[in-house]
Design a protein around this motif. Structure first.
Motif, PDB file in Angstrom:
ATOM      1  N   ASN A  69       0.838  -1.193   0.000  1.00 12.86           N
ATOM      2  CA  ASN A  69       0.000   0.000   0.000  1.00 12.86           C
ATOM      3  C   ASN A  69       0.875   1.245   0.000  1.00 12.86           C
ATOM      4  N   ALA A  85      -5.659  -4.745   3.974  1.00 16.36           N
ATOM      5  CA  ALA A  85      -5.838  -4.476   2.549  1.00 16.36           C
ATOM      6  C   ALA A  85      -4.506  -4.477   1.815  1.00 16.36           C
ATOM      7  N   THR A  86      -4.586  -4.684   0.500  1.00 17.74           N
ATOM      8  CA  THR A  86      -3.369  -4.709  -0.310  1.00 17.74           C
ATOM      9  C   THR A  86      -3.515  -3.813  -1.532  1.00 17.74           C
ATOM     10  N   SER A 122      -9.265  -3.309  -0.858  1.00 22.53           N
ATOM     11  CA  SER A 122      -8.018  -3.388  -1.611  1.00 22.53           C
ATOM     12  C   SER A 122      -8.161  -2.826  -3.020  1.00 22.53           C
TER      13      SER A 122
END
Length: 211
Positions: free
Chosen positions: A96, A110-111, A127
Motif C-alpha cells: 500500500n 488491505a493490499t 483493496s
C-alpha cells in the motif's frame, strides 16, 4: 537505541529507536521510538516520532510523525505524512502507498491501494483502490477496485469498481458500483446506483439509485 542489536548495517537515532532489534539488518530509524518493535525484519526505513513503531514486517517506509505507527506484519508499504498508513488499526496489509496527512489511516489487511492527498482513502479497508486528491474515498470502508481522482471525489461512497474523476463527483453516501462518472459534480447524488455513465460537469447530479 539498538539495545540488543546483533544485526548489521542498521542506523538508529532517537530515544528507543530500533530498541527491540536483535538480528535484523539494513534498517534505518530516526526519531523517538521509530521502528521500536523490529526484531528480525530487515530493510525498513522510518523517520519521525513513533514512525513504524510496531513494525515486524520487511521493507516498509514510514516518514512522518506516527506514520505507519500500527503496521505490524505488513510488508512493502510506503506511508508518508502524519498518521498516514494504518495509524488507526493494526495493519498487516501489503504493498500500500499512503501519502498525505491521515491518508489510508484505517487500512487493516488491505493490499495494493494508492492514496495521495490530505485524508485520501482515510476510511478505506478494501483493496486495489486508487484515490488522488483531498478527501477522496474518505468513507469508502470495504469498497474495492475504485479509482477516484479530484477533491472529494467519491467522498462518502462505499461501493466498488467505480471510476470517478472530478471534484465532488459521486460525493454522496451509498454503495454504488460499476459506475463511470467524469466531470466536476457529476453523479453528485448517486448513492446506490449501479452501472451508470455520466460525462460532463454536473451530469446526472440528481440521480440517486437508478441503473
Amino acid at each position: 537505541a539498538l539495545f540488543t542489536n546483533t544485526g548489521g548495517n542498521n542506523t538508529s537515532m532517537g530515544y528507543e529507536a530500533l530498541k527491540a532489534n536483535t538480528t535484523a539488518s539494513n534498517n534505518t530509524a530516526v526519531g523517538h521510538r521509530s521502528l521500536y518493535s523490529v526484531t528480525t525484519a530487515s530493510l525498513n526505513t522510518a523517520l519521525g516520532y513513533n514512525a513504524g513503531s510496531i513494525v515486524t514486517g520487511v521493507e516498509n517506509i514510514c516518514i512522518g510523525g506516527q506514520s505507519g505507527a500500527n503496521i505490524t506484519s505488513g510488508t512493502y508499504n510506503i506511508t508518508i505524512g502524519g498518521y498516514a498508513g494504518g495509524y488507526q488499526n493494526s495493519h498487516t496489509g501489503q504493498r500500500n502507498i499512503s501519502i498525505g496527512y491521515q491518508a489510508g489511516c484505517n487500512v487493516v489487511d488491505a493490499t495494493e491501494n494508492v492514496f495521495l492527498g490530505y485524508y485520501a482513502g482515510r476510511g478505506v479497508t478494501g483493496s486495489n483502490n486508487v484515490a488522488l486528491g483531498t478527501k477522496t474515498l474518505l468513507g469508502a470502508t470495504s469498497g474495492t477496485g475504485n479509482v477516484a481522482v479530484g477533491q472529494d471525489a467519491m467522498r462518502q461512497n462505499t461501493g466498488s469498481y467505480n471510476v470517478v474523476m472530478g471534484a465532488t463527483a459521486m460525493w454522496s453516501a451509498g454503495d454504488g458500483t460499476d459506475n463511470v462518472i467524469i466531470g466536476q459534480g457529476a453523479g453528485y447524488a448517486v448513492t446506490d446506483g449501479d452501472k451508470n455513465t455520466f460525462l460532463g460537469r454536473g451530469t446526472g447530479n440528481t440521480v440517486t439509485t437508478g441503473c
